[in-house]
Write an enzyme that holds these catalytic residues in place. Structure first.
Site, mmCIF file in Angstrom:
data_model
loop_
_atom_site.group_PDB
_atom_site.id
_atom_site.type_symbol
_atom_site.label_atom_id
_atom_site.label_comp_id
_atom_site.label_asym_id
_atom_site.label_seq_id
_atom_site.Cartn_x
_atom_site.Cartn_y
_atom_site.Cartn_z
ATOM 1 N N THR A 1 0.853 -1.195 0.000
ATOM 2 C CA THR A 1 0.000 0.000 0.000
ATOM 3 C C THR A 1 0.885 1.239 0.000
ATOM 4 O OG1 THR A 1 -1.665 -1.169 1.296
ATOM 5 C CG2 THR A 1 -1.853 1.237 1.181
ATOM 6 N N LYS B 1 -7.220 1.971 -2.908
ATOM 7 C CA LYS B 1 -6.814 1.354 -1.632
ATOM 8 C C LYS B 1 -6.801 2.402 -0.504
ATOM 9 C CE LYS B 1 -4.971 -1.365 1.403
ATOM 10 N NZ LYS B 1 -5.873 -2.212 2.177
ATOM 11 N N LYS C 1 -0.161 5.311 8.499
ATOM 12 C CA LYS C 1 0.485 5.644 7.210
ATOM 13 C C LYS C 1 -0.573 5.814 6.116
ATOM 14 C CE LYS C 1 1.580 2.078 4.928
ATOM 15 N NZ LYS C 1 1.021 1.163 3.939
#
Ligand SMILES: NC(=O)C1=CN([C@@H]2O[C@H](COP(=O)(O)OP(=O)(O)OC[C@H]3O[C@@H](n4cnc5c(N)ncnc54)[C@H](OP(=O)(O)O)[C@@H]3O)[C@@H](O)[C@H]2O)C=CC1
Ligand SMILES: O=CCCC(=O)O
Length: 360
Positions: A162, A237, A305
């Protein structure tokens, strides 16, 4: 955009029949090849060539993908089970991980080992990477002895980490400069779906590479979306994980509020699970959160994150995201309390923690 979903039809076929279907009947729809298996000796049947990527050969792509020599870089919580599923399906897999000891269980299952991403990429047709964050994804792809140095025309690189779109484009550009093809393919689904081969792939980039690796994605996942240009998979995502991070923060507030007003938080979990806001995330994580236990499936540092990257994405198009911004602050507080490596559900602790310098 296209989406394919894995079904359970394979349960009606023997593994040999499935293998024959996968190998010899490329016209069988993907849905019917729900669990492609390559039980034959793992020696590569051919070296992947530019021809293998051309659209004329895409109808035979399952055969090509399954017989490819596959590299796997990054064997953390997600990478390990994903690589393991490929090995168990009979694929020819070569692994590398920064901390070498994590390669050992996979080597025991039959994987080969190379001592750098460059060597993995040089010895494989298609290389997957599952790394912690944009920095490590860049380092492993483009750093010294990185995968790009082992890439050349006819090979493919599939980054399933990701990261943000800019990082993905940088990596893709560097891979393409070697003549190789690039696909970003971050996944939705956590540790258990990775173990069970039930991930959801959000892919974007080279369409021929997508078609080539589709049978491999079907081994590791239950569905796959092709979203167009590089950056779209990353964006999808990040939006999904932005929603998830906010949901978990809000759920945490609800659990603590219910307890403070004298309700049983386990009953809250039950009530929520029966109504319109029910989510597997609440019913699986709720009971352990009530016991202040956070066995790590998705590390909290990765959730923070993803919120940070999602906020950057929102900023780039001037989209207000006040809920996600507030949730991000909560995850930052949790990190500052040493909870980075706990499951992201440990964000609830940030709401319990006593202020270090309480206002007078
Ligand atoms: N866990 C989950 O539920 C999910 C995670 N993701 C995403 O997948 C990716 C991996 O997640 P996960 O497996 O949970 O993470 P882990 O923290 O378990 O694994 C991270 C991997 O990255 C490697 N790594 C970290 N820094 C470096 C570096 N500087 N150089 C080389 N390798 C490095 C680690 O190597 P080492 O072993 O040496 O530390 C390890 O292989 C992340 O981007 C995450 O956001 C996506 C969906 C679900
Ligand atoms: O990135 C992590 C996602 C975790 C999940 O989808 O359950």
């Amino acid at each position: 955009m296209s989406c394919l979903v894995k079904t359970n039809y394979s349960h009606q076929l023997s593994s040999t029949a499935m293998a024959m279907c996968s190998s010899f009947c490329p016209q069988i729809p993907n849905q019917l090849r729900a669990r492609p298996i390559c039980p034959f000796p793992t020696k590569p049947l051919f070296t992947l060539s530019v021809k293998a990527f051309s659209s004329e050969t895409s109808s035979a792509s399952s055969k090509d993908g399954l017989s490819a020599r596959i590299g796997f870089l990054g064997l953390g919580i997600m990478g390990s089970p994903m690589a393991q599923n490929l090995i168990k399906a009979g694929c020819d897999v070569t692994v590398w991980n920064r901390t070498k000891i994590k390669c050992d269980p996979l080597i025991s299952l039959g994987a080969k080992y190379k001592s750098s991403p460059q060597e993995v990429a040089a010895s494989c047709d298609v290389t997957f990477a599952m790394l912690a964050n944009p920095e490590s994804a860049l380092e492993v792809a483009c750093g010294e002895h990185g995968a790009a140095s082992g890439m050349s025309s006819g090979k493919g690189y599939v980054d399933v980490s990701t990261v943000d779109g800019a990082t993905s484009k940088l990596i893709g550009g560097r891979i393409n400069a070697t003549g190789a093809s690039f696909l970003e393919a971050p996944v939705s689904g956590s540790k258990k779906p990775a173990v069970d081969g039930q991930l959801i792939f959000l892919t974007a980039g080279d369409k021929s590479l997508y078609e080539l690796v589709a049978p491999l994605l079907d081994i590791m996942g239950k569905s796959r979306f092709y979203l167009g240009d590089v950056g779209n998979g990353a964006a999808m995502k990040l939006v999904v994980n932005m929603i998830m991070g906010s949901m978990m923060a809000s759920f945490s507030e609800g659990l603590l509020l219910s307890e403070k007003v004298g309700l049983d938080p386990s009953v809250l979990v039950e009530v929520v699970s029966q109504g319109a806001i029910s989510s597997p995330m609440y019913s699986t994580k709720g009971p352990s959160m009530i016991q202040s236990m956070y066995p790590t499936a998705f590390p909290l540092k990765h959730q923070q994150k993803d919120l940070r990257l999602a906020l950057g994405l929102a900023e780039s198009v001037s989209q207000p995201t006040p809920i996600a911004a507030a949730a991000n602050e909560l995850y930052k507080v949790a990190k500052s309390h040493g909870l980075s490596d706990q499951d992201f559900s440990a964000v609830i602790e940030a709401l319990k923690a006593k202020l270090q310098n309480p206002p007078k």
